[in-house]
Design a protein around this motif. Structure first.
Motif, PDB file in Angstrom:
ATOM      1  N   MET A 151       0.825  -1.214   0.000  1.00 61.02           N
ATOM      2  CA  MET A 151       0.000   0.000   0.000  1.00 61.02           C
ATOM      3  C   MET A 151       0.864   1.270   0.000  1.00 61.02           C
ATOM      4  N   TYR A 152       2.104   1.128   0.457  1.00 60.23           N
ATOM      5  CA  TYR A 152       3.018   2.279   0.535  1.00 60.23           C
ATOM      6  C   TYR A 152       4.076   2.264  -0.574  1.00 60.23           C
ATOM      7  N   THR A 153       3.808   1.562  -1.671  1.00 60.50           N
ATOM      8  CA  THR A 153       4.804   1.427  -2.741  1.00 60.50           C
ATOM      9  C   THR A 153       5.323   2.784  -3.204  1.00 60.50           C
ATOM     10  N   ASP A 154       4.434   3.715  -3.473  1.00 58.50           N
ATOM     11  CA  ASP A 154       4.867   5.024  -3.985  1.00 58.50           C
ATOM     12  C   ASP A 154       5.709   5.779  -2.955  1.00 58.50           C
ATOM     13  N   VAL A 155       5.315   5.681  -1.688  1.00 59.76           N
ATOM     14  CA  VAL A 155       6.074   6.359  -0.625  1.00 59.76           C
ATOM     15  C   VAL A 155       7.474   5.754  -0.516  1.00 59.76           C
ATOM     16  N   ILE A 156       7.563   4.431  -0.581  1.00 55.12           N
ATOM     17  CA  ILE A 156       8.863   3.748  -0.502  1.00 55.12           C
ATOM     18  C   ILE A 156       9.749   4.181  -1.655  1.00 55.12           C
ATOM     19  N   HIS A 157       9.181   4.253  -2.851  1.00 56.19           N
ATOM     20  CA  HIS A 157       9.971   4.663  -4.021  1.00 56.19           C
ATOM     21  C   HIS A 157      10.461   6.100  -3.862  1.00 56.19           C
ATOM     22  N   SER A 158       9.592   6.962  -3.369  1.00 56.01           N
ATOM     23  CA  SER A 158       9.992   8.369  -3.240  1.00 56.01           C
ATOM     24  C   SER A 158      11.064   8.541  -2.162  1.00 56.01           C
ATOM     25  N   ARG A 159      11.016   7.746  -1.104  1.00 57.20           N
ATOM     26  CA  ARG A 159      11.996   7.858  -0.024  1.00 57.20           C
ATOM     27  C   ARG A 159      13.333   7.204  -0.371  1.00 57.20           C
ATOM     28  N   LEU A 173      12.698   1.274   7.450  1.00 57.56           N
ATOM     29  CA  LEU A 173      11.507   1.987   6.973  1.00 57.56           C
ATOM     30  C   LEU A 173      10.807   2.659   8.147  1.00 57.56           C
ATOM     31  N   ASP A 174      11.570   3.491   8.870  1.00 62.00           N
ATOM     32  CA  ASP A 174      11.019   4.147  10.061  1.00 62.00           C
ATOM     33  C   ASP A 174      10.040   5.260   9.708  1.00 62.00           C
ATOM     34  N   PHE A 175       9.833   5.493   8.421  1.00 58.12           N
ATOM     35  CA  PHE A 175       8.876   6.503   7.968  1.00 58.12           C
ATOM     36  C   PHE A 175       7.497   5.887   7.729  1.00 58.12           C
ATOM     37  N   LEU A 176       7.341   4.575   8.012  1.00 58.56           N
ATOM     38  CA  LEU A 176       6.055   3.906   7.816  1.00 58.56           C
ATOM     39  C   LEU A 176       5.511   3.386   9.150  1.00 58.56           C
ATOM     40  N   PRO A 177       4.228   3.543   9.421  1.00 61.78           N
ATOM     41  CA  PRO A 177       3.645   3.124  10.703  1.00 61.78           C
ATOM     42  C   PRO A 177       3.819   1.634  10.976  1.00 61.78           C
ATOM     43  N   GLY A 178       4.467   1.317  12.101  1.00 49.45           N
ATOM     44  CA  GLY A 178       4.604  -0.069  12.525  1.00 49.45           C
ATOM     45  C   GLY A 178       5.638  -0.876  11.770  1.00 49.45           C
ATOM     46  N   LEU A 179       6.364  -0.237  10.850  1.00 54.39           N
ATOM     47  CA  LEU A 179       7.272  -0.996   9.979  1.00 54.39           C
ATOM     48  C   LEU A 179       8.733  -0.563  10.125  1.00 54.39           C
ATOM     49  N   SER A 180       9.069   0.059  11.242  1.00 58.95           N
ATOM     50  CA  SER A 180      10.425   0.602  11.405  1.00 58.95           C
ATOM     51  C   SER A 180      11.493  -0.490  11.484  1.00 58.95           C
ATOM     52  N   ALA A 181      11.118  -1.730  11.805  1.00 63.69           N
ATOM     53  CA  ALA A 181      12.103  -2.811  11.891  1.00 63.69           C
ATOM     54  C   ALA A 181      12.495  -3.351  10.519  1.00 63.69           C
ATOM     55  N   ILE A 182      11.674  -3.068   9.498  1.00 62.89           N
ATOM     56  CA  ILE A 182      11.951  -3.574   8.153  1.00 62.89           C
ATOM     57  C   ILE A 182      13.131  -2.807   7.554  1.00 62.89           C
ATOM     58  N   LEU A 194       9.129  -1.983 -10.908  1.00 61.73           N
ATOM     59  CA  LEU A 194       7.781  -2.138 -11.470  1.00 61.73           C
ATOM     60  C   LEU A 194       7.781  -2.363 -12.978  1.00 61.73           C
ATOM     61  N   ASP A 195       8.881  -2.893 -13.509  1.00 58.58           N
ATOM     62  CA  ASP A 195       9.002  -3.021 -14.962  1.00 58.58           C
ATOM     63  C   ASP A 195       8.651  -4.414 -15.479  1.00 58.58           C
ATOM     64  N   GLN A 196       8.179  -5.296 -14.597  1.00 57.42           N
ATOM     65  CA  GLN A 196       7.803  -6.650 -15.017  1.00 57.42           C
ATOM     66  C   GLN A 196       6.299  -6.851 -14.827  1.00 57.42           C
ATOM     67  N   PRO A 197       5.686  -7.757 -15.620  1.00 57.54           N
ATOM     68  CA  PRO A 197       4.234  -7.964 -15.502  1.00 57.54           C
ATOM     69  C   PRO A 197       3.777  -8.315 -14.084  1.00 57.54           C
ATOM     70  N   PHE A 198       4.531  -9.167 -13.383  1.00 50.75           N
ATOM     71  CA  PHE A 198       4.136  -9.562 -12.035  1.00 50.75           C
ATOM     72  C   PHE A 198       4.235  -8.378 -11.067  1.00 50.75           C
ATOM     73  N   SER A 199       5.278  -7.561 -11.243  1.00 51.02           N
ATOM     74  CA  SER A 199       5.436  -6.370 -10.401  1.00 51.02           C
ATOM     75  C   SER A 199       4.284  -5.396 -10.619  1.00 51.02           C
ATOM     76  N   ARG A 200       3.903  -5.228 -11.873  1.00 48.55           N
ATOM     77  CA  ARG A 200       2.790  -4.318 -12.182  1.00 48.55           C
ATOM     78  C   ARG A 200       1.488  -4.850 -11.593  1.00 48.55           C
ATOM     79  N   LEU A 201       1.317  -6.171 -11.628  1.00 45.21           N
ATOM     80  CA  LEU A 201       0.110  -6.771 -11.055  1.00 45.21           C
ATOM     81  C   LEU A 201      -0.002  -6.415  -9.574  1.00 45.21           C
ATOM     82  N   LEU A 202       1.115  -6.521  -8.838  1.00 42.79           N
ATOM     83  CA  LEU A 202       1.087  -6.222  -7.401  1.00 42.79           C
ATOM     84  C   LEU A 202       0.861  -4.734  -7.143  1.00 42.79           C
ATOM     85  N   TYR A 203       1.421  -3.891  -8.013  1.00 47.72           N
ATOM     86  CA  TYR A 203       1.205  -2.454  -7.849  1.00 47.72           C
ATOM     87  C   TYR A 203      -0.267  -2.110  -8.121  1.00 47.72           C
TER      88      TYR A 203
END
Length: 451
Positions: A151-159, A173-182, A194-203
């Protein structure tokens, strides 16, 4: 009750790869038992159905029918061996393969679809459901943290910037709620590129999920409270309905009686799921560590192409080890003799390990497995990842020492015990997962009244 007398037709679309089809079928079986007056149709590729259906005992249900859909591979197509190839051919064939087959089934049975219940990956279902004027219920087969990351794909890419994860492996990823350990290094390739069909499907899935009538997880309230709270602000309805008990498997190789002849918490149970086996050098390192430590093991090993590699080890250790092609994993992990689970860290395995109270040694490979390993090791403290991310003899021996003996292993068992209590409360009579499942039944059955 005959098919004609039943009200409603819930149509389930499976994503036919890895562990995805089985949990969806189990959910369909639970719903079919709870709503006997509703018809359920399960759509999957022929190849996947051949693997999934024989163990499902659908004969016990007069309101479930399974159907094959095209897998996108041209007739006589020769696969290169790249595992993504099958996925990409399938993705290119969607949604037309599902749409065509659904139209055929409706034509044959006269039963219009009243609800689409699909793997969350099949995001196009939201548009199909809208066209049909029925609800879309998305089933997410993994845990809360991975779905939140998507759900935060765009935010992750921008950061992180383009290829930022490769340059900043240790950034959290301390800029995402509850995910600072990642860590950036934990993120799956398909989330970052996001350049592969499977990646686009998930996006595209991440963009579609807020439109779902409900998103169902095989998880339980309290396992990741901050992540769950954040997800509730982004999705219409989150329904944790787990841990979902799978139908009991047949113990054809006598695993449970073998376990019963061993002391408590003495066995290493080893399984890497249905998709892959570690590469040869890692398998040998794992075997050498087990032999050196003289730890009894139960190994679910189904890769015939690599069996010869370990044949000598299996023969030398047959007095302390047992090798089977398939194991009733849930029941094995609940057995008191099992002291550690050596796992790829797939979500189903993590949840089953929690329910069995067994700490883990994690060797993840792809997808959400690295994220799950990080939760296991650094958030819940119920296991360890292997040193350097791959099996070595010394690293595995260290991990076995940590989990099987001493204070750290004891602490892990206490932590996993608390999570197990949380899960048990969720599935109790008035527990959150029980109530959520009842809400899901309501969504499925109330939609049937709109016909």
């Amino acid at each position: 009750m005959s098919t004609e007398q039943k009200k409603g037709h819930v149509v389930a679309f499976a994503f036919p790869f890895g562990s995805h089809p089985t949990p969806l079928l189990h959910l369909v079986q639970r719903l079919a038992a709870a709503a006997p007056g509703v018809n359920f149709s399960y759509f999957n590729t022929a190849e996947s159905n051949q693997k999934v259906l024989p163990t499902a005992d659908l004969k016990s249900y007069d309101n479930i029918k399974a159907y094959d859909v095209e897998d996108g591979a041209p007739k006589g197509y020769v696969f290169s061996g790249n595992p993504l190839e099958r996925i990409e051919l399938f993705v290119k064939s969607t949604p037309d393969n599902f749409r065509r087959r659904l139209e055929e089934v409706v034509g044959e049975t006269g039963l219009k679809a009243s609800c689409l219940l699909t793997d969350a990956f099949l995001w196009f279902s939201v548009d199909m459901a809208a066209e049909l004027g029925i609800p879309w219920v998305a089933f997410w087969t993994a845990g809360p943290a991975p779905i939140s990351l998507h759900m935060y794909t765009d935010v992750i890419h921008s950061r992180l910037g383009q290829n930022g994860a490769a340059q900043n492996q240790d950034q959290t990823l301390d800029f995402l709620p509850g995910l600072s350990a990642i860590h950036a290094s934990d993120l799956p390739h398909e989330l970052l590129h996001l350049d592969q069909p499977f990646s686009r499907l998930l996006y595209d899935m991440s963009l579609a999920l807020p439109r779902a009538t409900a998103v169902v997880l095989n998880s339980f309230a309290g396992i990741d409270p901050d992540v769950e709270t954040d997800l509730k602000s982004k999705l219409k309805k989150i329904l944790n309905v787990g841990p979902s008990p799978p139908p009991p498997g047949i113990d054809q190789d006598g695993c449970l009686s073998w376990l019963s002849s061993h002391a408590a918490a003495s066995i290493a149970y080893i399984s890497f799921g249905t998709m892959l086996t570690p590469p040869p050098p890692e398998l040998l390192a794992l075997a050498e560590a087990l032999e050196e430590k003289q730890i009894p093991y139960l190994w679910s090993f189904r890769d015939d192409s690599k069996r010869q590699l370990l044949q000598r080890f299996f023969e030398k250790t047959e007095s302390v080890g047992k090798v089977v092609e398939w194991a009733p994993q849930t029941r094995i992990l609940a057995h008191p003799s099992v002291g550690v689970f050596v796992t790829h860290c797939g979500w189903n395995s993590v949840v089953e390990s929690i329910m069995g109270g067994v700490p883990m040694i994690c060797r993840p490979f792809f997808g959400d497995q690295m994220i799950n390993r990080r939760r296991v090791q650094d958030v819940w403290w119920i296991g360890v990842g292997v040193e350097g991310g791959v099996f070595t003899k010394s690293g595995m021996m260290t991990a076995l020492d940590v989990v099987m003996s001493g204070g750290e292993g004891k602490k892990m068992r206490e932590n996993i015990g608390r999570l197990r209590e949380c899960a048990s409360r969720a599935v109790a009579e008035n527990g959150s997962s029980t109530e959520n499942f009842e809400s899901l039944v309501d969504i499925v059955t109330s939609s049937s009244h709109q016909e």
